[in-house]
Design an enzyme around this catalytic site. Sequence first.
Site, short mmCIF file in Angstrom:
data_model
loop_
_atom_site.label_atom_id
_atom_site.label_comp_id
_atom_site.label_asym_id
_atom_site.label_seq_id
_atom_site.Cartn_x
_atom_site.Cartn_y
_atom_site.Cartn_z
N LYS A 13 0.82 -1.21 0.00
CA LYS A 13 0.00 0.00 0.00
C LYS A 13 0.86 1.26 0.00
O LYS A 13 0.58 2.20 -0.73
CB LYS A 13 -0.93 0.02 1.22
CG LYS A 13 -1.87 -1.17 1.31
CD LYS A 13 -2.81 -1.07 2.50
CE LYS A 13 -2.10 -1.09 3.85
NZ LYS A 13 -1.49 -2.39 4.20
N ARG A 88 -9.43 1.00 8.92
CA ARG A 88 -9.00 -0.36 9.23
C ARG A 88 -10.03 -1.09 10.07
O ARG A 88 -9.85 -2.27 10.34
CB ARG A 88 -7.72 -0.26 10.06
CG ARG A 88 -6.49 -0.90 9.44
CD ARG A 88 -5.37 -0.51 10.38
NE ARG A 88 -4.17 -1.24 10.29
CZ ARG A 88 -3.09 -0.85 9.58
NH1 ARG A 88 -3.16 0.19 8.81
NH2 ARG A 88 -1.98 -1.53 9.65
N ARG A 127 11.67 -7.09 4.98
CA ARG A 127 11.70 -5.68 5.32
C ARG A 127 12.21 -5.47 6.74
O ARG A 127 12.85 -4.46 7.04
CB ARG A 127 10.27 -5.13 5.20
CG ARG A 127 10.16 -3.65 5.32
CD ARG A 127 8.76 -3.18 5.01
NE ARG A 127 7.86 -3.40 6.13
CZ ARG A 127 6.56 -3.14 6.09
NH1 ARG A 127 6.01 -2.67 4.99
NH2 ARG A 127 5.81 -3.34 7.15
N ARG A 133 11.92 -1.99 11.75
CA ARG A 133 10.70 -1.52 12.40
C ARG A 133 10.42 -2.39 13.62
O ARG A 133 10.54 -3.60 13.55
CB ARG A 133 9.53 -1.60 11.42
CG ARG A 133 9.05 -0.25 10.96
CD ARG A 133 8.04 -0.38 9.86
NE ARG A 133 6.79 -1.00 10.29
CZ ARG A 133 5.67 -0.94 9.58
NH1 ARG A 133 5.66 -0.30 8.44
NH2 ARG A 133 4.59 -1.52 10.01
N ARG A 144 -0.29 -8.94 13.28
CA ARG A 144 -0.78 -7.96 12.30
C ARG A 144 -1.60 -8.64 11.21
O ARG A 144 -2.62 -8.10 10.78
CB ARG A 144 0.40 -7.19 11.71
CG ARG A 144 0.87 -6.06 12.63
CD ARG A 144 2.33 -5.71 12.40
NE ARG A 144 2.59 -5.17 11.08
CZ ARG A 144 3.79 -5.23 10.48
NH1 ARG A 144 4.80 -5.82 11.08
NH2 ARG A 144 3.95 -4.70 9.29
P1 ADP Z 1 1.32 -2.44 8.25
O1 ADP Z 1 0.03 -2.31 7.51
O2 ADP Z 1 2.46 -2.88 7.39
O3 ADP Z 1 1.22 -3.27 9.50
P2 ADP Z 1 1.14 0.39 9.05
O4 ADP Z 1 2.25 1.34 8.96
O5 ADP Z 1 -0.07 0.65 8.22
O6 ADP Z 1 1.80 -1.01 8.72
O7 ADP Z 1 0.67 0.27 10.56
C1 ADP Z 1 1.58 0.00 11.60
C2 ADP Z 1 0.84 -0.05 12.93
O8 ADP Z 1 0.28 1.25 13.20
C3 ADP Z 1 -0.35 -1.00 12.99
O9 ADP Z 1 0.02 -2.31 13.33
C4 ADP Z 1 -1.21 -0.34 14.07
O10 ADP Z 1 -0.70 -0.62 15.35
C5 ADP Z 1 -1.00 1.13 13.81
N1 ADP Z 1 -2.01 1.70 12.89
C6 ADP Z 1 -1.80 2.26 11.68
N2 ADP Z 1 -2.94 2.69 11.13
C7 ADP Z 1 -3.93 2.38 12.02
C8 ADP Z 1 -5.34 2.56 12.04
N3 ADP Z 1 -5.98 3.14 11.02
N4 ADP Z 1 -6.03 2.11 13.10
C9 ADP Z 1 -5.40 1.52 14.14
N5 ADP Z 1 -4.08 1.33 14.20
C10 ADP Z 1 -3.33 1.75 13.15
#
Ligand code: ADP
Length: 187
Positions: A13, A88, A127, A133, A144
């Site tokens: 994404k 989400r 990654r 990370r 996740r």
């Molecule tokens: P990925 O989709 O690769 O896990 P993201 O950068 O989108 O990585 O998200 C990393 C973390 O940030 C998630 O595991 C969550 O803890 C938090 N996060 C990001 N966006 C949201 C959201 N819209 N609602 C709740 N938590 C979020």
Amino acid sequence: MFILLLGAPGAGKGTQGKVLAERLGLPKITTGDILRAAVQAGTPLGREAKRYMDEGKLVPDTVILGLIKEELAKPEANAGAILDGFPRTAAQAELVDRTLAERGQRLNHILLLDVAEGELVRRLQGRASLEGRSDDTPEAIRTRLQVYQRDTAPLIAHYAQRGNVHRVPATGTVEEIATEIKRILGR
Ligand code: ADP
């Protein structure tokens, strides 16, 4: 024009969102980046979010809904944006739908980046060693992916009812996938 990028962690994404944002001249709103910046800066939001993020859990909607509201209200996002990493949950989707509807807008396109689970795990582990990370540990990766299936995947059906979900097979090169998205959007 509002475009939502939907897909599991590791589906690409962020990568495709960046390409798309530059190509269409739209801002990209990425909740993960905003949260990571808040963690880095040690703000109250960051301190609250960090423990959830490190475990691979969602930051609670009580925290995220306000953040989403704020981001959508920014002047840059007046006429459109690429949404990456949100909504989400059902509550987040309702907020986005309602906020845009109040402005006479809607999510114009939903792009579902589709990658098989085995490939997602491989990408996330790859990654992890590159980016370091804190949520790329094997346990957090597993969480996740589970959280995505449980809380976020149901949004596909929610949006599919409106008929503007496009499935994008997202296992080729960055270029190939970008070309496919261009074809789908017709621009
Ligand atoms: P990925 O989709 O690769 O896990 P993201 O950068 O989108 O990585 O998200 C990393 C973390 O940030 C998630 O595991 C969550 O803890 C938090 N996060 C990001 N966006 C949201 C959201 N819209 N609602 C709740 N938590 C979020």
